[in-house]
Scaffold this active site. Structure first.
Site, PDB file in Angstrom:
ATOM      1  N   ASP A   7       8.592 107.017 -30.499  1.00 27.88           N
ATOM      2  CA  ASP A   7       8.189 107.022 -31.551  1.00 27.88           C
ATOM      3  C   ASP A   7       8.965 105.347 -32.520  1.00 27.88           C
ATOM      4  OD1 ASP A   7       7.613 106.869 -34.979  1.00 27.88           O
ATOM      5  OD2 ASP A   7       8.310 108.654 -35.172  1.00 27.88           O
TER       6      ASP A   7
ATOM      7  N   CYS B 269      -0.970 113.715 -37.643  1.00 35.33           N
ATOM      8  CA  CYS B 269       0.022 114.714 -37.750  1.00 35.33           C
ATOM      9  C   CYS B 269       0.404 114.683 -39.186  1.00 35.33           C
ATOM     10  CB  CYS B 269       1.711 113.946 -37.033  1.00 35.33           C
ATOM     11  SG  CYS B 269       3.087 115.217 -37.585  1.00 35.33           S
TER      12      CYS B 269
END
Ligand SMILES: O=C(O)c1ccccc1N[C@@H]1O[C@H](COP(=O)(O)O)[C@@H](O)[C@H]1O
Length: 221
Positions: free
Chosen positions: A128, A7
């Protein structure tokens, strides 16, 4: 097989490296209310995704303040997957699943009630280690055992993120057995600058740990 997303790419060269490392997905970060060296404009995200080869999924990571804004971003960037760092309800998340975009909201490992509430409305859950503002990219790990419990409690794929690096991703895969892993800052030499060797090592470590786990699964008698 554990899928791997890299990412926060900002250049076509980074994206080529992600593809050549055999990652499954590439993410760009757009329209976030936090200061991050990984943010690009929606126009730039679209350009980057236009250069992605077939079979590499594209993920738009964003923190929209409304469903309408999320829809605008999807229309502009045209990702395969929408990763949402936002507190949308199950109904709002359902409203975002249109025109084949996959919706993947972020949940904290200990927030089992939210995970259970939204699971039927989404394509996957990403666990996360968010900052107070709900943003990612913190480079911080969390309690992987808690993520494993969350994964057991829901019926959708679970992606593990937060503080993963080439050095700890194999351990993370063995501990959590996630459907996917995701990294942003852990494959950078400095803020926003991707380390291409680290990307290759991250992908191969994650895939090898997954293969080892599959080879050690007991064969029923
Ligand atoms: O990376 C960022 O700067 C970011 C900013 C705002 C929302 C999400 C962001 N990144 C996402 O956070 C996770 C984990 O990042 P890290 O590996 O701990 O650095 C990853 O999914 C990114 O998509």
């Amino acid at each position: 097989m554990t899928r791997v997303k890299i990412c926060g790419v900002t250049t076509e060269t980074d994206l080529d490296v992600v593809a050549s490392a055999c990652a499954d997905a590439v993410g760009t970060i757009c329209d976030v209310p936090v200061d991050t060296p990984r943010e690009v404009t929606p126009t730039r995200a679209r350009e980057l995704f236009d250069s992605a080869p077939p079979f590499l999924s594209t993920v738009l990571v964003t923190m929209p303040d409304s469903v309408a804004r999320a829809r605008e971003l999807v229309a502009e960037v045209r990702p395969d997957v929408l990763q949402l760092h936002a507190d949308f309800s199950a109904d709002e998340l359902t409203a975002l699943r249109y025109e084949r975009v996959r919706v993947v909201p972020v949940v904290e490992a200990t927030n089992l009630s939210r995970a259970r509430a939204i699971a039927p409305a989404v394509d996957a859950i990403l666990v996360d280690t968010p900052s107070d503002s709900g943003a990612g990219g913190t480079g911080q790990t969390h309690d992987w055992e808690a993520t494993q419990e969350l994964a057991d409690a829901v019926d959708v794929p679970v992606i593990l993120a937060g503080g993963l690096t080439p050095n700890n991703v194999a351990d993370a895969v063995r501990t959590v057995s996630p459907d996917g892993v995701d990294v942003a800052s852990g494959v950078e030499s400095s803020g926003g600058v991707k380390d291409h060797d680290a990307i290759h090592t991250f992908v191969s470590e994650a895939k090898a740990a997954c293969r080892d786990g599959e080879n050690h699964e007991e064969v029923p008698a």
